[in-house]
Design a protein around this motif. Sequence first.
Motif, PDB file in Angstrom:
ATOM      1  N   SER A  54      -5.020   5.916  -2.169  1.00 33.68           N
ATOM      2  CA  SER A  54      -4.136   4.765  -1.998  1.00 33.68           C
ATOM      3  C   SER A  54      -3.878   4.081  -3.332  1.00 33.68           C
ATOM      4  CB  SER A  54      -4.743   3.755  -1.016  1.00 33.68           C
ATOM      5  OG  SER A  54      -4.930   4.332   0.257  1.00 33.68           O
ATOM      6  N   CYS A  59       1.408   1.926   5.610  1.00 33.19           N
ATOM      7  CA  CYS A  59       1.571   2.332   4.209  1.00 33.19           C
ATOM      8  C   CYS A  59       2.892   3.058   4.046  1.00 33.19           C
ATOM      9  CB  CYS A  59       0.409   3.228   3.764  1.00 33.19           C
ATOM     10  SG  CYS A  59       0.366   4.809   4.645  1.00 33.19           S
ATOM     11  N   PHE A  80      -2.436   0.494  -4.705  1.00 28.30           N
ATOM     12  CA  PHE A  80      -2.185  -0.870  -4.252  1.00 28.30           C
ATOM     13  C   PHE A  80      -1.384  -1.633  -5.295  1.00 28.30           C
ATOM     14  CE2 PHE A  80      -6.334   0.124  -2.172  1.00 28.30           C
ATOM     15  CZ  PHE A  80      -5.855   0.167  -0.868  1.00 28.30           C
ATOM     16  N   THR A  83       0.839  -1.193   0.000  1.00 27.99           N
ATOM     17  CA  THR A  83       0.000   0.000   0.000  1.00 27.99           C
ATOM     18  C   THR A  83       0.877   1.246   0.000  1.00 27.99           C
ATOM     19  OG1 THR A  83      -1.696  -1.186   1.240  1.00 27.99           O
ATOM     20  CG2 THR A  83      -1.849   1.217   1.190  1.00 27.99           C
TER      21      THR A  83
END
Length: 419
Positions: free
Chosen positions: A340, A287, A342, A272
């Motif tokens: 975010s 993250c 991914f 992440t």
Amino acid sequence: MGGQGQGAGLLGDRLSRYHGAQPPAAAAHRRLCLRCAGAALLGAAGALRRGRTGLRHLVGAGRGGGCGRIPGCRRPQLQSAWRDLRLPPLGRAQAAARHPGPGCRRRTLRQRRHRQQLPVRRVLRLVHRQLRFGGTPQSRRRHLRIRIGPRILGVDAVQHIRLIVAYRGTRYVGWQIQHNGLSVQQVLEEALTAIAGRRVPTLAAGRTDAGVHARGQVVKLCLPESFRYRADELVRVLNPLLPEDVAVIEAGACEPGFDPRAEAAGKHYRYTVLNRPAKPVFELGLCWHLRRELDLAAIRAAAAALHGEHDFSAFCSAGADGGHRVRTIDRLVVHREGDSVFFDVFGRAFLKQMVRNMVGTLVEVGRGRLDPPRVSAIMESRDRRRAGPCAPAQGLCLMRVYYDPEEYLRDAARIGAPD
């Protein structure tokens, strides 16, 4: 327990099949029930962690009373295992000096020969062979506690349990027990020891690095059949004993030969990246925060070169185990959800810090510091120095370990696909 009187026969039969020989008749009067044999075997497994000076649980030659469960059972006594396993049998002069008196020499030599034929001593001789030959200390311990023990004692002697464990790895040195800090395996085994009354070894599907998280780590363990809790009760019993950043999500019985690492059809890792100017608040420690916006189109073009079977030496960190470094990436998906980004990676096996090194290289592409075609050249060079930096550990999470190939392929195709 029904059929306790037949415990020694069952153990002797299994030992004879394992070693390819019939159990000696001389050991018939020193029978062992399965519970006492299991105690000796588990004691030897724990002693392996203390190195070659361990292995202290051996059967004495007619010393001490039995457990009282079956006639003639001889409970294991604490003796010096290394002396008995390494030194040859006593000669006549030494035997006479140690046991003076008429007729003692012949009796002592015959007694020593009989001691070498006891069933549990055969088990420990097998352990001794594991100590001297083959594999790393970790592989020898795993082979003893997962494969040799259940095979000798039989499937009726232990409960085989599979756990699904989730943990936040920020304050741990990784999954595996280390000498330089606290590990997730150590925390879990301490909780198991508290409810079992003895150390319970565990085997996990993957060894996550320091600071790496997991949502679906699979753990295999063995407990005695007389354990007072059922397998499905371990979630309720273990979680109060674990710290706040470790939890047992599921627990259940599994097959005796189940190996969570070797039988895995695939693993799903997710990295992440929080891609926004504002610093993380609720995502802190989960993250990698990057303020500058990444070019996802360039990252996806570069990630296409990583699909399939390749030699990933350029993405393997220093200090990894030897051997071939050919791995297969079944799917690598890069997608954005809000702020975010991914990186979802699907594969069966990975090298040390392989996912983090791949993400670090792709982020360099997204920043414009590397051209997408260079990723293929970096992989073909097999030179770690040409790849990008290793991404921080806090962004990586082991999402799930799959044992059904169809489910694995279905979920791999579904991740990142448009609705």
